[in-house]
Design a protein around this motif. Structure first.
Motif, PDB file in Angstrom:
ATOM      1  N   GLU B 244      13.438  20.419  10.527  1.00 35.21           N
ATOM      2  CA  GLU B 244      13.165  21.834  10.251  1.00 35.21           C
ATOM      3  C   GLU B 244      14.304  22.520   9.499  1.00 35.21           C
ATOM      4  O   GLU B 244      14.487  23.715   9.619  1.00 35.21           O
ATOM      5  N   LYS B 245      15.074  21.742   8.735  1.00 29.46           N
ATOM      6  CA  LYS B 245      16.149  22.393   7.991  1.00 29.46           C
ATOM      7  C   LYS B 245      15.637  22.896   6.663  1.00 29.46           C
ATOM      8  O   LYS B 245      16.108  23.899   6.143  1.00 29.46           O
ATOM      9  N   TYR B 246      14.696  22.165   6.083  1.00 26.77           N
ATOM     10  CA  TYR B 246      14.247  22.486   4.731  1.00 26.77           C
ATOM     11  C   TYR B 246      12.730  22.539   4.685  1.00 26.77           C
ATOM     12  O   TYR B 246      12.041  22.065   5.577  1.00 26.77           O
ATOM     13  N   LEU B 247      12.276  23.128   3.600  1.00 28.35           N
ATOM     14  CA  LEU B 247      10.855  23.363   3.454  1.00 28.35           C
ATOM     15  C   LEU B 247      10.494  23.138   1.990  1.00 28.35           C
ATOM     16  O   LEU B 247      11.231  23.539   1.100  1.00 28.35           O
ATOM     17  N   THR B 248       9.374  22.477   1.763  1.00 33.51           N
ATOM     18  CA  THR B 248       8.871  22.315   0.405  1.00 33.51           C
ATOM     19  C   THR B 248       7.595  23.128   0.278  1.00 33.51           C
ATOM     20  O   THR B 248       6.724  23.051   1.143  1.00 33.51           O
ATOM     21  N   THR B 249       7.507  23.913  -0.776  1.00 31.85           N
ATOM     22  CA  THR B 249       6.243  24.601  -1.046  1.00 31.85           C
ATOM     23  C   THR B 249       5.740  24.128  -2.391  1.00 31.85           C
ATOM     24  O   THR B 249       6.521  23.781  -3.285  1.00 31.85           O
ATOM     25  N   LYS B 273       7.803  26.210 -12.663  1.00 32.44           N
ATOM     26  CA  LYS B 273       7.923  25.138 -11.674  1.00 32.44           C
ATOM     27  C   LYS B 273       6.767  25.190 -10.684  1.00 32.44           C
ATOM     28  O   LYS B 273       6.139  26.227 -10.487  1.00 32.44           O
ATOM     29  N   ASN B 274       6.480  24.071 -10.050  1.00 35.91           N
ATOM     30  CA  ASN B 274       5.412  23.990  -9.047  1.00 35.91           C
ATOM     31  C   ASN B 274       5.953  23.827  -7.631  1.00 35.91           C
ATOM     32  O   ASN B 274       5.361  24.325  -6.683  1.00 35.91           O
ATOM     33  N   TYR B 275       7.037  23.071  -7.520  1.00 38.27           N
ATOM     34  CA  TYR B 275       7.597  22.809  -6.189  1.00 38.27           C
ATOM     35  C   TYR B 275       8.863  23.622  -6.013  1.00 38.27           C
ATOM     36  O   TYR B 275       9.651  23.752  -6.952  1.00 38.27           O
ATOM     37  N   ILE B 276       9.062  24.140  -4.823  1.00 40.75           N
ATOM     38  CA  ILE B 276      10.348  24.733  -4.497  1.00 40.75           C
ATOM     39  C   ILE B 276      10.805  24.134  -3.176  1.00 40.75           C
ATOM     40  O   ILE B 276      10.008  24.025  -2.235  1.00 40.75           O
ATOM     41  N   ALA B 281      17.267  28.062   6.973  1.00 42.23           N
ATOM     42  CA  ALA B 281      18.210  28.944   7.651  1.00 42.23           C
ATOM     43  C   ALA B 281      18.553  30.166   6.809  1.00 42.23           C
ATOM     44  O   ALA B 281      18.621  31.282   7.317  1.00 42.23           O
ATOM     45  N   THR B 282      18.743  29.968   5.519  1.00 41.52           N
ATOM     46  CA  THR B 282      19.129  31.095   4.679  1.00 41.52           C
ATOM     47  C   THR B 282      17.935  31.738   3.996  1.00 41.52           C
ATOM     48  O   THR B 282      18.029  32.883   3.547  1.00 41.52           O
ATOM     49  N   GLY B 283      16.837  31.019   3.893  1.00 46.54           N
ATOM     50  CA  GLY B 283      15.671  31.539   3.197  1.00 46.54           C
ATOM     51  C   GLY B 283      15.826  31.493   1.691  1.00 46.54           C
ATOM     52  O   GLY B 283      15.087  32.133   0.965  1.00 46.54           O
ATOM     53  N   LYS B 284      16.812  30.743   1.203  1.00 43.83           N
ATOM     54  CA  LYS B 284      17.076  30.685  -0.231  1.00 43.83           C
ATOM     55  C   LYS B 284      16.520  29.391  -0.821  1.00 43.83           C
ATOM     56  O   LYS B 284      16.539  28.346  -0.166  1.00 43.83           O
ATOM     57  N   PRO B 285      16.055  29.481  -2.066  1.00 44.79           N
ATOM     58  CA  PRO B 285      15.577  28.246  -2.697  1.00 44.79           C
ATOM     59  C   PRO B 285      16.752  27.348  -3.063  1.00 44.79           C
ATOM     60  O   PRO B 285      17.805  27.843  -3.477  1.00 44.79           O
ATOM     61  N   LEU B 286      16.593  26.045  -2.901  1.00 49.19           N
ATOM     62  CA  LEU B 286      17.656  25.113  -3.260  1.00 49.19           C
ATOM     63  C   LEU B 286      17.440  24.572  -4.664  1.00 49.19           C
ATOM     64  O   LEU B 286      18.359  24.469  -5.454  1.00 49.19           O
ATOM     65  N   ARG B 287      16.192  24.210  -4.932  1.00 51.44           N
ATOM     66  CA  ARG B 287      15.916  23.662  -6.254  1.00 51.44           C
ATOM     67  C   ARG B 287      14.408  23.682  -6.449  1.00 51.44           C
ATOM     68  O   ARG B 287      13.653  23.606  -5.479  1.00 51.44           O
ATOM     69  N   SER B 288      14.010  23.790  -7.707  1.00 52.37           N
ATOM     70  CA  SER B 288      12.569  23.779  -7.965  1.00 52.37           C
ATOM     71  C   SER B 288      12.233  22.670  -8.949  1.00 52.37           C
ATOM     72  O   SER B 288      13.089  22.220  -9.714  1.00 52.37           O
ATOM     73  N   PHE B 289      10.996  22.214  -8.905  1.00 48.03           N
ATOM     74  CA  PHE B 289      10.551  21.090  -9.724  1.00 48.03           C
ATOM     75  C   PHE B 289       9.171  21.377 -10.283  1.00 48.03           C
ATOM     76  O   PHE B 289       8.400  22.135  -9.690  1.00 48.03           O
ATOM     77  N   ARG B 339      22.923  19.914  -1.319  1.00 48.54           N
ATOM     78  CA  ARG B 339      23.176  20.358  -2.699  1.00 48.54           C
ATOM     79  C   ARG B 339      22.015  20.082  -3.613  1.00 48.54           C
ATOM     80  O   ARG B 339      21.915  20.624  -4.703  1.00 48.54           O
ATOM     81  N   MET B 340      21.133  19.213  -3.188  1.00 43.82           N
ATOM     82  CA  MET B 340      19.963  18.822  -3.970  1.00 43.82           C
ATOM     83  C   MET B 340      20.365  18.187  -5.294  1.00 43.82           C
ATOM     84  O   MET B 340      19.702  18.365  -6.305  1.00 43.82           O
ATOM     85  N   ASN B 341      21.461  17.450  -5.286  1.00 42.70           N
ATOM     86  CA  ASN B 341      21.826  16.736  -6.499  1.00 42.70           C
ATOM     87  C   ASN B 341      21.253  15.330  -6.443  1.00 42.70           C
ATOM     88  O   ASN B 341      21.066  14.764  -5.365  1.00 42.70           O
ATOM     89  N   LEU B 342      20.961  14.795  -7.606  1.00 45.47           N
ATOM     90  CA  LEU B 342      20.395  13.462  -7.687  1.00 45.47           C
ATOM     91  C   LEU B 342      21.444  12.463  -7.229  1.00 45.47           C
ATOM     92  O   LEU B 342      22.585  12.497  -7.688  1.00 45.47           O
ATOM     93  N   LEU B 343      21.066  11.586  -6.310  1.00 46.06           N
ATOM     94  CA  LEU B 343      22.007  10.620  -5.765  1.00 46.06           C
ATOM     95  C   LEU B 343      22.536   9.751  -6.896  1.00 46.06           C
ATOM     96  O   LEU B 343      21.756   9.152  -7.650  1.00 46.06           O
ATOM     97  N   ASP B 344      23.856   9.683  -7.040  1.00 48.43           N
ATOM     98  CA  ASP B 344      24.537   8.941  -8.105  1.00 48.43           C
ATOM     99  C   ASP B 344      24.059   9.358  -9.487  1.00 48.43           C
ATOM    100  O   ASP B 344      24.112   8.591 -10.446  1.00 48.43           O
ATOM    101  N   LYS B 345      23.539  10.546  -9.571  1.00 44.59           N
ATOM    102  CA  LYS B 345      23.141  11.159 -10.844  1.00 44.59           C
ATOM    103  C   LYS B 345      22.077  10.386 -11.604  1.00 44.59           C
ATOM    104  O   LYS B 345      21.891  10.574 -12.804  1.00 44.59           O
TER     105      LYS B 345
END
Lengths: 339, 737
Positions: B244-249, B273-276, B281-289, B339-345
């Motif tokens: 329950e830390k993150y949410l995808t819409t 974007k379609n996905y967020i 906890a913060t209610g802030k978007p991390l990244r969208s796709f 951070r929602m960064n791509l693992l090993d870029k």
């Protein structure tokens, strides 16, 4: 006991009635024929021919000498029970949806349909109980319902009132002497047709059944709703049992919707509820179409139901039915016996 | 036709417009005029270079700038300061305003080298936001809201009777109820129009999710107050991470975020974007796709095959540390949280990948001490290469096990809930591609070297498979071939499998326990605690049966199955039920009750629910028109240690005694209330009857008092005539000699 299946009609039953002695059942159906049956074995006693259209309603007078019927041929007819002789025909501009004798058998009311510019009315005729006598042509009372057409009606105790159920789910109380509207109250849900109105034996209270899936018992003088029975299907009929404090409700999905859904959806069962506690206590299956009418034996020995499937099913109650009592009722009976 | 305006009064001739002060309206409806500056961007954060290197820098920057649009000739203006050095910023003019927007979107915060990061803003924006007076010269301490105590989000777990909650969505109403076994559920909260499409619990039961056109809302706490809001216009689906830390819409419609359509907490970067992915906890978007364009494949007749969208598209690792999305046929992109960064870029290239699945728990592989998460994937046959199933460990991206497969039509990956096994259900076709059969390839993840066991005894295709939660048994359903044009779906067979018992209690090879055939079943629902399983027939017009099985039935010893090796199962059909129109089966999180639902989402016949206990006794049925959903509130994992749980199990008898007493007491008080109510009703009725009787007597209503029968004179002296009719049926004479 196994029910007796009366298979003399070719089309859907519209009303069934016991005579006051409970030995004869009268049934009317859309096939234009009135049938009389022995209630104890289901043998057909005779038929009454003459109507030119579907029959909607039948009633027998308290002495089992006269029979009144009404139907889609816009006539109300009076027959001699014994001989099947047609005594009188009253003609109307629209069909007759309901006929009923008063408790003394000296008045007969008819409910006429609202159609092609004619408003729904309740007409009352004076009846001479002698089958040889000439019946009057003129009604003694005519109530015109301008707001919502009446679908069912009946005389209260001592023919004080005429109680009518309406298309919009309301119930009216008229003065049976002058036809004055005394009171109108929304008993059932708005715009839910009242399909049946049957009396308790002493005509002080009555039960109404409605398409809103409930049946309700109201007092004749105050129109106060005393009991409500909630089901899960539109109801076509409701009857109050003598002897035992039960009511029998019949109905089922409307005939026109049946073909579009599965059979078990139809809920074509007679449902028994406890009259006072409003709890369901049992169901009787058997019909394969909606139950259009349920009638109870006047001495409370059985009941019969007429279905859209064209059959009348006559049931005689077993011992278990009469023995059944809630613990509370048993205690009360004990208490009264000890006094 | 003459207009009606002709006779309007014309007396406002002397009216002088210039007298009216319109400044307030002008402010309010200020129209941003096209000043011709929309094609300009301002670049900040450039290195400061001497004038002679300026051309070099311009050229370098231009290379970047031209990647999104065409910069006008001599469109870069880089001012030089008094000290002969550039000032670190530049004005750039593009050919079109749209290119300027693209530049802001794509080039803003692009790193140039280690020290310098380019900031790209529209000139008009700088003008607007950076105008004198808009930015306060003085620093103001940001106002920090005083701490407000939040409601306890897990208070429902403290129910003294240990009951479970469920949410029911019927008609337009959403309500949360306590389950009261056979009694009517006790309402906790009931609200009209709480959601617009459906409701959903978060995985640990903390939040109730409601869906709206504007976004998603989370509710919880004792007062069922709103806990969080996530604005995502047109949202269709939502998915939580396991903790329950993150949410995808997700919305099928690309987001539209610009100056005219501002969306709270979303920025212009999220446009299209379609996905967020949100931080709860913060209610802030991390990244969208954006939704990936699926290559549209065609079937045998050349018609385009509409691919069903996989949901969830973003799959979470069991500990919320990673989220991954597959680009079908190409790669799997693993992102690191928070951070929602791509693992090993870079994405992990897996040619042909069709599906992948994370291990649902942190795996405990033999001899592996370091932290790892596993996922399993499969690729179909490509050219002459066989189909492959692989297990990859993250974060090292090592393939720890692969297996080659042949003649594969399809495969499904089923993890056991503790990640001890993964079963790959492989549908294989014969060489002629005419008949199908299913193999099970079971990877024993916890054993050394991850051995693979193959179950190939199944002759038919497997249509459903389910592991026992926290156990090592499984149930599967096979269906025969469907004869062409048959209206009736083929009969199915339910198979039970269990491992052999080895010495020391270790699970051995999987063996077939029993098959029940000639069924219509298609759904397998294990109790969340294991051991019990419901096999049901859902969404079928033919049958709607439910079978309740116990896999560890206590049998008298002498009847126990005798085999060469004892199996870790003792099967028993406890009960069968039938629920017409059933669409869903829901176990409560404690494994005590099963709710079966006929949902109005699927059909409109006898909507409602049935409540069974785990052994299949029907406790309650309720028909509710437009009944849509019943979902049990999930519970978080227990805080008790293994030893404590064992202790409770040992003393179960003592505990259950207390609860039995409570149940009994409750029943008694309930009964008492019912009896009192009935006594009251009966009394009232008798009173009513008495008054009516009295009134009739006063009115001298003879007929009514005689129950509607008219007393006739002759009724007094009734003569009973008994008639005996003798009928001679046959008469014969025999002469006796």
């Amino acid at each position: 006991m196994r029910p007796i299946l009366l298979s003399g009609h070719e089309r859907a039953l519209t009303q069934v009635k016991y005579n006051p002695d409970g030995d004869i059942i009268f049934s009317v159906s859309k096939d234009h024929v009135v049938c009389a049956w022995f209630s104890h074995n289901g043998e057909r006693l005779g038929t009454y021919h003459g109507h030119q259209g579907a029959l909607w309603t039948v009633d027998v007078d308290p002495t089992s000498t006269l029979l009144a019927t009404g139907g889609a041929d816009n006539t109300m007819r009076l027959w001699e029970v014994k001989t099947g002789k047609l005594l009188k025909t009253w003609d109307f501009p629209t069909s007759i949806k309901r006929v009923e004798f008063s408790a003394d058998g000296r008045q007969l009311l008819g409910v006429t349909e609202k159609r092609s510019g004619h408003l729904g009315t309740i007409v009352v005729y004076e009846i001479d109980p002698d089958p040889e006598a000439k019946q009057s042509d003129e009604h003694i009372l005519r109530i015109v319902c301008e707001d919502s057409k009446p679908t069912v009606a009946g005389f209260s105790y001592l023919a004080h009132y005429i109680i009518a159920g309406h298309e919009d789910g309301s119930v009216s109380q008229f003065d049976a002497k002058n036809g004055e509207l005394l009171y109108n109250t929304q008993v059932h849900e708005t715009d839910m047709l009242i399909t049946d109105l049957q009396w308790s034996q002493d005509r002080t209270y009555f039960i109404t059944a409605s398409k809103d899936k409930t049946a309700k018992i109201s007092a004749a003088d105050s129109l106060e709703v005393l009991k409500t029975y909630v089901t899960d299907t539109p109801l076509n009929s409701a009857a109050i049992t003598p002897v035992k404090d039960f009511v029998i409700l019949g109905g089922g999905q409307a005939a026109m919707d049946v073909t579009t859904t599965s059979a078990r959806q139809g809920k074509f069962e007679a449902r028994f509820y406890h009259k006072i506690f409003c709890e369901e206590i049992g169901r009787v299956r058997g019909h394969f179409g909606p139950l259009n009418y349920v009638a109870v034996h006047p001495q409370g020995l059985g009941y019969c139901s007429g279905g859209e499937d064209g059959y009348v099913r006559v049931h005689h109650f077993d011992k278990g039915y009469f023995d059944f009592l809630y613990e509370v009722e048993r205690e009360k009976a004990q208490e009264l016996a000890n006094l | 036709m003459a207009t009606a305006y002709d006779n309007l009064p014309m007396d406002d001739e002397e009216f002088d417009e210039s007298q009216v002060d319109f400044t307030d309206l002008e402010d309010q409806y200020q129209v941003r005029l096209d000043e011709g500056l929309d094609a300009f961007v301002v670049i900040d954060g450039l290195p400061q270079v001497p004038e002679d290197s300026k051309a070099k820098l311009v050229k370098f920057v231009l290379r970047k700038l031209n990647s999104v649009g065409k910069v006008k000739e001599d469109g870069v203006h880089m001012p030089v300061g008094d000290d002969g050095k550039t000032e670190g910023y530049a004005f750039v003019e593009y050919n079109a305003p749209s290119e300027a927007v693209a530049a802001v979107k794509q080039l803003h915060l692009t790193p140039l080298d280690k020290k310098h990061t380019m900031q790209v803003n529209k000139l008009t924006d700088i003008d607007r936001y950076g105008k004198e007076g808009r930015v306060d010269e003085e620093y103001h301490e940001p106002h920090i809201e005083p701490f407000q105590e939040k409601e306890h989000l897990r208070s429902w777990l403290g129910d003294s009777e240990g009951r479970d909650q469920m949410v029911m969505f019927r008609g337009e109403k959403v309500g949360v109820f306590w389950n009261n076994k056979e009694d009517a559920p006790e309402p906790v909260v009931d609200r009209e129009n709480w959601t617009e499409s459906f409701v959903q619990w978060s995985p640990l039961g903390t939040y109730l999710t409601s869906m709206h056109a504007q976004g998603v809302q989370l509710w919880g706490g004792k007062a069922w107050s709103r806990q969080k809001r996530f604005a995502h216009p047109g949202v269709n689906l939502v998915d939580f991470s396991p903790h329950e830390k993150y949410l995808t819409t997700w919305s099928h419609r690309p987001l539209q975020v610009d100056e005219n359509h501002p969306v709270p907490s979303l920025s212009i970067e999220d446009d299209g974007k379609n996905y967020i992915i949100w931080d709860i906890a913060t209610g802030k978007p991390l990244r969208s796709f954006t939704t990936l364009d699926m290559p549209t494949s065609t079937d045998a007749e050349g018609n385009p095959v509409k691919k069903k969208m996989q949901w969830p598209t973003f799959k979470w690792s069991s500990d919320d540390k990673y989220v991954a999305r597959m680009t079908p046929g190409q790669s799997i992109s693993v992102y690191e949280l928070p951070r929602m960064n791509l693992l090993d870029k870079s994405s992990i290239k897996i040619e042909g990948v069709v599906d992948f699945e994370w291990a649902p728990a942190t795996p405990k592989r033999d001899g592996i001490k370091t932290y790892e998460q596993l996922f399993c994937y499969w690729t179909p046959e490509l050219g002459s290469n066989p189909a492959k199933v692989g297990l990859m460990t993250v974060p090292t991206k090592e393939v720890v096990r692969t297996r080659n497969l042949f003649n594969v039509s399809d495969a499904k990956l089923h993890w056991q809930s503790e990640a001890a096994y993964v079963c790959v259900k492989v549908d294989r076709h014969s060489k002629s591609k005419k008949s199908l059969a299913t193999n099970l390839e079971i990877f024993r993840v916890r054993e050394k070297g991850v051995p693979v066991e193959v179950v190939d005894s199944l002759k038919d295709t497997v249509i459903n498979f389910a592991w026992e939660p926290k156990g090592n048994r499984f149930v599967l359903i096979t269906a025969g071939e469907i004869p062409a044009g048959a209206a009736v779906p083929p009969k199915t067979a339910v198979h039970f499998f269990a491992p052999e018992k080895l010495k020391g209690g270790a699970p051995g090879n999987f063996r077939h326990v029993q098959t029940v055939d000639k069924k219509n079943s298609n759904g397998i629902y294990w109790s969340p605690k294991g051991r019990f399983v419901v096999v049901a027939t859902l969404q079928s017009s033919q049958s709607t049966d439910l079978d309740f099985w116990d896999l560890s039935f206590d049998q008298p010893k002498d009847e126990a199955q005798k085999g060469d090796k004892e199996l870790n199962a003792n099967l028993k059909l406890m009960a069968s039920g039938d629920h017409y129109g059933i669409t869903d089966v829901e176990w409560d999180p404690s494994g005590r009750y099963v709710a079966t639902v006929a949902s109005a989402f699927r059909h409109h016949m006898e909507n409602g629910y049935h409540m069974y206990d785990f052994k299949g006794t029907l406790l309650r049925e309720e028909h509710i028109d437009h009944f849509k959903q019943l979902i049990w509130r999930p519970r978080p994992a227990t805080l008790l240690s293994k030893e404590e749980q064992a202790e409770i199990r040992k003393n179960l008898r003592n505990y259950s005694k207390v609860f039995d007493e409570q149940d009994q007491a409750k029943k008694n008080t309930a009964n008492k209330a019912v009896i009192e109510e009935r006594q009251r009703l009966l009394g009232e009725w008798l009173e009513f009857r008495k008054s009516m009787r009295q009134m009739l007597e006063e009115e001298d209503a003879v007929i009514e008092l005689n129950n509607g029968k008219i007393l006739r004179d002759e009724d007094g002296e009734v003569e009973e005539i008994e008639e005996i009719v003798e009928e001679i049926i046959e008469e014969s004479e025999e002469v006796i000699q």
